[in-house]
Design a protein around this motif. Structure first.
Motif, mmCIF file in Angstrom:
data_model
loop_
_atom_site.group_PDB
_atom_site.id
_atom_site.type_symbol
_atom_site.label_atom_id
_atom_site.label_comp_id
_atom_site.label_asym_id
_atom_site.label_seq_id
_atom_site.Cartn_x
_atom_site.Cartn_y
_atom_site.Cartn_z
ATOM 1 N N GLN A 184 0.966 -0.954 0.031
ATOM 2 C CA GLN A 184 -0.263 0.291 0.599
ATOM 3 C C GLN A 184 0.974 1.094 0.167
ATOM 4 N N LEU A 199 -4.112 5.652 2.757
ATOM 5 C CA LEU A 199 -5.285 6.368 2.852
ATOM 6 C C LEU A 199 -6.340 5.396 3.145
ATOM 7 N N HIS A 217 -7.995 1.381 1.566
ATOM 8 C CA HIS A 217 -7.636 1.552 0.154
ATOM 9 C C HIS A 217 -6.751 0.012 0.552
ATOM 10 N N TRP A 234 -8.261 -2.954 -0.854
ATOM 11 C CA TRP A 234 -8.569 -2.462 -2.373
ATOM 12 C C TRP A 234 -7.626 -2.758 -3.397
ATOM 13 N N CYS A 235 -5.584 -2.538 -2.232
ATOM 14 C CA CYS A 235 -4.749 -3.140 -2.639
ATOM 15 C C CYS A 235 -4.434 -4.783 -3.233
ATOM 16 N N LEU A 278 -15.263 -0.566 -3.261
ATOM 17 C CA LEU A 278 -14.298 0.469 -3.326
ATOM 18 C C LEU A 278 -13.000 0.754 -4.079
ATOM 19 N N LYS A 334 -13.847 3.086 -6.794
ATOM 20 C CA LYS A 334 -13.920 4.226 -6.677
ATOM 21 C C LYS A 334 -13.051 5.293 -6.024
ATOM 22 N N LEU A 335 -12.602 4.539 -5.222
ATOM 23 C CA LEU A 335 -11.297 5.063 -3.918
ATOM 24 C C LEU A 335 -12.335 6.230 -3.293
ATOM 25 N N GLU A 336 -13.473 6.738 -2.827
ATOM 26 C CA GLU A 336 -14.358 7.550 -2.540
ATOM 27 C C GLU A 336 -13.811 7.496 -0.614
ATOM 28 N N LYS A 337 -13.467 9.641 -0.695
ATOM 29 C CA LYS A 337 -12.847 9.239 0.658
ATOM 30 C C LYS A 337 -13.812 9.913 1.818
ATOM 31 N N GLU A 376 -9.871 9.622 4.186
ATOM 32 C CA GLU A 376 -9.537 8.113 4.258
ATOM 33 C C GLU A 376 -10.374 7.174 3.646
ATOM 34 N N VAL A 377 -9.902 6.587 2.349
ATOM 35 C CA VAL A 377 -10.971 5.438 2.110
ATOM 36 C C VAL A 377 -11.083 4.686 3.534
#
Length: 289
Positions: free
Chosen positions: A106, A110, A114, A117-118, A219, A221-224, A229-230
């Protein structure tokens, strides 16, 4: 058809700033409770639940986490030569089946969402567990194993949950609950770190999850969210109504080893479980009353 759960993701990329200066050069997940590092407790718990594949989501400077689960030929040869059978036996839990553990990076801090998601390529379309090594659970039955039992009946997402004082809801993901049979609760909503006056309940999520791959599309979409943070909580909330979603009041005692007090309490609790240590520990504790 409910897919069997065989994969686990362990987010281990954090800086461990609450344990500086020790974590300047030692990953916080390598800090020991008695004689086992935090990462070992998490892996042992997952193995007990029948999980066979592991993905560590790490960051720069944390290669020692992978090294820990490798074979140390020089050490083992020395122990064999010195006939240190008990020491050799202690190393058995640090071995993993070749190819069963991998690590992904990572690159940016984030958030937990996140980090998960990685691990998307490792997860694929399979259900998976998440274990946060900071949370160590002392229980007769593996905490994640308890969740897997519920998952095998219900499918979908299952979270380990516990009650917290209302004034502490701002530190946790909090459930909005539906049907509740005293152990398993229907999850109608999730809120990350709500103000106590706005919290829908006092039932909080701890660092044990069983999730389906449906969470990944949210996830991605990486919306914070909270804290910039995500947030995994936000992505999980978006799966409600699309997959079964439950919380489970697990049996056991959770220690927050991300805090100094929780870490110290865990040392005492786990030492008292050890027959060879319990008597001496009880004796020296008398000096500090």
């Amino acid at each position: 058809m409910i897919k069997p759960l065989k994969k686990a993701v362990l987010p281990v990329a954090g800086l461990g700033t609450r344990f500086l200066p020790a974590t300047k050069c030692v990953p916080k997940e390598m800090l020991t409770v008695v004689d086992r590092p935090l990462i070992q407790y998490a892996i042992d718990e997952a193995r007990e639940a029948g999980i066979e594949e592991f993905c560590l989501v790490s960051s720069r400077g944390k290669d020692s986490l992978i090294d820990y689960f490798d074979i140390s030929y020089e050490l083992e040869d020395t122990l064999k030569a010195r006939k240190k059978a008990s020491a050799l036996k202690a190393l058995e839990a640090t071995r993993v089946t070749p190819g069963s553990m991998l690590s992904v990076r990572q690159q940016e801090p984030l958030g937990l969402g996140h980090a998960i998601w990685c691990a998307r390529e490792f997860i694929g379309n399979d259900p998976f567990a998440i274990l946060l090594p900071d949370d160590v659970v002392q229980s007769k039955k593996s905490c994640i194993g308890q969740l897997v039992e519920v998952y095998n009946k219900t499918g979908g997402n299952v979270l380990a949950v516990t009650e917290v004082p209302r004034e502490q809801t701002g530190s946790y993901g909090i459930l909005d609950v539906g049907h509740d049979d005293g152990k398993t609760v229907e999850v109608k909503g999730l809120v990350e770190k709500p103000d106590p006056k706005d919290a829908p309940s006092t039932l909080s999520v701890i660092g044990r999850y069983v999730l389906t791959a449906d969470v990944l599309k949210h996830l991605a979409k990486l919306e914070k969210g909270a804290g910039g943070e995500v947030q995994l909580t936000d992505a999980m909330a978006k799966t409600i109504g699309h997959v079964p979603f439950h919380g489970f009041r697990y049996e056991g005692k959770r220690f927050d080893c991300g805090s100094k007090v929780g870490f110290l309490e865990a040392q005492i609790a786990f030492a008292l479980e050890r027959e060879e240590l319990a008597g001496d520990v009880r004796e020296f504790l008398k000096k500090y009353k």
